[in-house]
Design a protein around this motif. Structure first.
Motif, PDB file in Angstrom:
ATOM      1  N   LEU A  49     -54.973 -14.117 -49.002  1.00  0.00           N
ATOM      2  CA  LEU A  49     -56.236 -14.631 -48.489  1.00  0.00           C
ATOM      3  C   LEU A  49     -57.386 -13.678 -48.778  1.00  0.00           C
ATOM      4  N   LEU A  50     -57.201 -12.423 -48.462  1.00  0.00           N
ATOM      5  CA  LEU A  50     -58.284 -11.459 -48.636  1.00  0.00           C
ATOM      6  C   LEU A  50     -58.550 -11.160 -50.113  1.00  0.00           C
ATOM      7  N   ALA A  51     -57.481 -11.058 -50.902  1.00  0.00           N
ATOM      8  CA  ALA A  51     -57.664 -10.737 -52.320  1.00  0.00           C
ATOM      9  C   ALA A  51     -58.374 -11.866 -53.050  1.00  0.00           C
ATOM     10  N   ASP A  70     -62.802 -20.102 -46.906  1.00  0.00           N
ATOM     11  CA  ASP A  70     -62.195 -21.130 -46.064  1.00  0.00           C
ATOM     12  C   ASP A  70     -61.263 -22.022 -46.883  1.00  0.00           C
ATOM     13  N   PHE A  71     -61.665 -22.317 -48.115  1.00  0.00           N
ATOM     14  CA  PHE A  71     -60.840 -23.128 -49.010  1.00  0.00           C
ATOM     15  C   PHE A  71     -59.504 -22.438 -49.261  1.00  0.00           C
ATOM     16  N   PHE A 142     -63.078 -14.150 -39.925  1.00  0.00           N
ATOM     17  CA  PHE A 142     -64.006 -14.004 -41.039  1.00  0.00           C
ATOM     18  C   PHE A 142     -64.933 -15.220 -41.177  1.00  0.00           C
ATOM     19  N   GLY A 143     -65.090 -15.947 -40.082  1.00  0.00           N
ATOM     20  CA  GLY A 143     -66.118 -16.977 -40.057  1.00  0.00           C
ATOM     21  C   GLY A 143     -65.664 -18.409 -40.156  1.00  0.00           C
ATOM     22  N   LEU A 144     -64.359 -18.679 -40.253  1.00  0.00           N
ATOM     23  CA  LEU A 144     -63.889 -20.064 -40.283  1.00  0.00           C
ATOM     24  C   LEU A 144     -64.140 -20.701 -38.921  1.00  0.00           C
ATOM     25  N   ASP A 145     -64.768 -21.846 -38.908  1.00  0.00           N
ATOM     26  CA  ASP A 145     -65.076 -22.530 -37.652  1.00  0.00           C
ATOM     27  C   ASP A 145     -63.797 -23.114 -37.041  1.00  0.00           C
ATOM     28  N   ARG A 226     -55.992 -28.872 -44.885  1.00  0.00           N
ATOM     29  CA  ARG A 226     -57.452 -28.899 -45.060  1.00  0.00           C
ATOM     30  C   ARG A 226     -58.078 -30.014 -44.224  1.00  0.00           C
ATOM     31  N   HIS A 227     -57.463 -31.157 -44.197  1.00  0.00           N
ATOM     32  CA  HIS A 227     -58.002 -32.251 -43.405  1.00  0.00           C
ATOM     33  C   HIS A 227     -57.927 -31.934 -41.911  1.00  0.00           C
ATOM     34  N   ALA A 228     -56.859 -31.247 -41.496  1.00  0.00           N
ATOM     35  CA  ALA A 228     -56.738 -30.873 -40.089  1.00  0.00           C
ATOM     36  C   ALA A 228     -57.845 -29.904 -39.680  1.00  0.00           C
ATOM     37  N   VAL A 229     -58.244 -29.037 -40.602  1.00  0.00           N
ATOM     38  CA  VAL A 229     -59.254 -28.029 -40.294  1.00  0.00           C
ATOM     39  C   VAL A 229     -60.666 -28.568 -40.466  1.00  0.00           C
ATOM     40  N   PHE A 230     -60.892 -29.333 -41.526  1.00  0.00           N
ATOM     41  CA  PHE A 230     -62.255 -29.775 -41.853  1.00  0.00           C
ATOM     42  C   PHE A 230     -62.566 -31.209 -41.440  1.00  0.00           C
TER      43      PHE A 230
END
Length: 265
Positions: A49-51, A70-71, A142-145, A226-230
């Motif tokens: 994730l970070l890399a 986020d993606f 890191f900012g993901l809503d 992705r759909h669950a999160v966005f």
């Protein structure tokens, strides 16, 4: 109805007691190695994730309507589910069958192969469902809503890991040696990992690759996460969930047949 005295009671086609017993056995073992396994299973997807999120994210700020970080965070959940299920299914399945003869000992008890496979795969999936949430937890810092749909992610990861854990167990029953896993990792696991929409949209691939990606169970996992999160898309999500359930069901059938052939036939 109880069987008459002196008549052995006939077992049902699927008993829950053997599954519970194998889970207790796995839990007893897990208490001895949980620190090392948790470290590897949680830190590795965090590095991905970070890399990628900050590496490529410094050059690609947005993908569609999403921040690249986020993606990637939502995509790495699928990667974590894959790695924390298929490798235990392959290597643990082979080692316990060939070197340790753990499965022989289990089958000496009132346990059938289909119960053994179900218990082992569901245990792998349960652990993977927890570990796979790590990228989302990190991304929140890191900012993901946060979103209510995130509560569905462990269930998505469970069904994904169940299918791949069963795939790993089936693979462990057909390879001639433990070194043969290199073919599976390079020829199957790596392509699944790369064409699942984890680090770039599947729509960016050539036409033939896009169609191939839709046959990849990991792609359906990533889409569901992705759909669950966005934002959920009920009709599309039912299709993705159906693909994961179908994959797990097919893998269960061939895993049971493969293990039965190796252990009994």
């Amino acid at each position: 109805m109880t069987a008459p005295a002196g008549t052995p009671e006939r077992l049902r086609r699927f008993e829950t007691a053997p599954v519970t017993g194998i889970w207790r056995h796995e839990l007893a073992l897990y208490k001895r190695y949980w620190k090392s396994q948790s470290f590897a299973s949680m830190v590795e997807p965090t590095f991905f994730l970070l890399a990628f999120g900050y590496g490529f994210g410094s050059m690609v700020a947005m993908v569609g309507h999403y921040r690249y970080l986020d993606f990637v965070a939502t995509g790495v959940v699928g990667t974590a589910a894959l790695f924390t299920s298929v490798f235990p299914g392959m290597f643990n399945g082979y080692i316990r069958r060939v070197f340790q003869h753990t499965y022989d000992a289990m089958l000496a008890a009132p346990v059938d192969v289909h119960e053994l496979v179900t218990a082992e795969a569901s245990w792998i999936a349960a652990k993977s469902a927890v570990y796979s949430c790590t990228p989302l937890v990190v991304a929140l810092f890191f900012g993901l809503d946060p979103a209510f749909g995130m509560l569905l992610v462990p269930f998505v990861a469970f069904f994904t890991a169940l299918g791949f854990g069963l795939f790993g167990m089936w693979t462990s029953s057909v390879v001639p040696s433990i070194n043969s896993f290199d073919y599976v990792i390079t020829g199957v696991v790596t392509p699944l990992f790369l064409i699942a929409g984890t680090f770039f949209p599947v729509g960016a691939l050539p036409g033939w690759a896009r169609y191939t990606a839709h046959l990849n169970p990991l792609f359906h996992c990533v889409e569901l996460v992705r759909h669950a999160v966005f934002g959920l898309r009920p009709m599309a999500d039912l299709g993705h969930l159906g693909a994961l359930v179908l994959f797990a069901a097919l893998m269960w059938i061939i895993a049971v047949r493969g293990m039965r052939r190796r252990l009994i036939d």
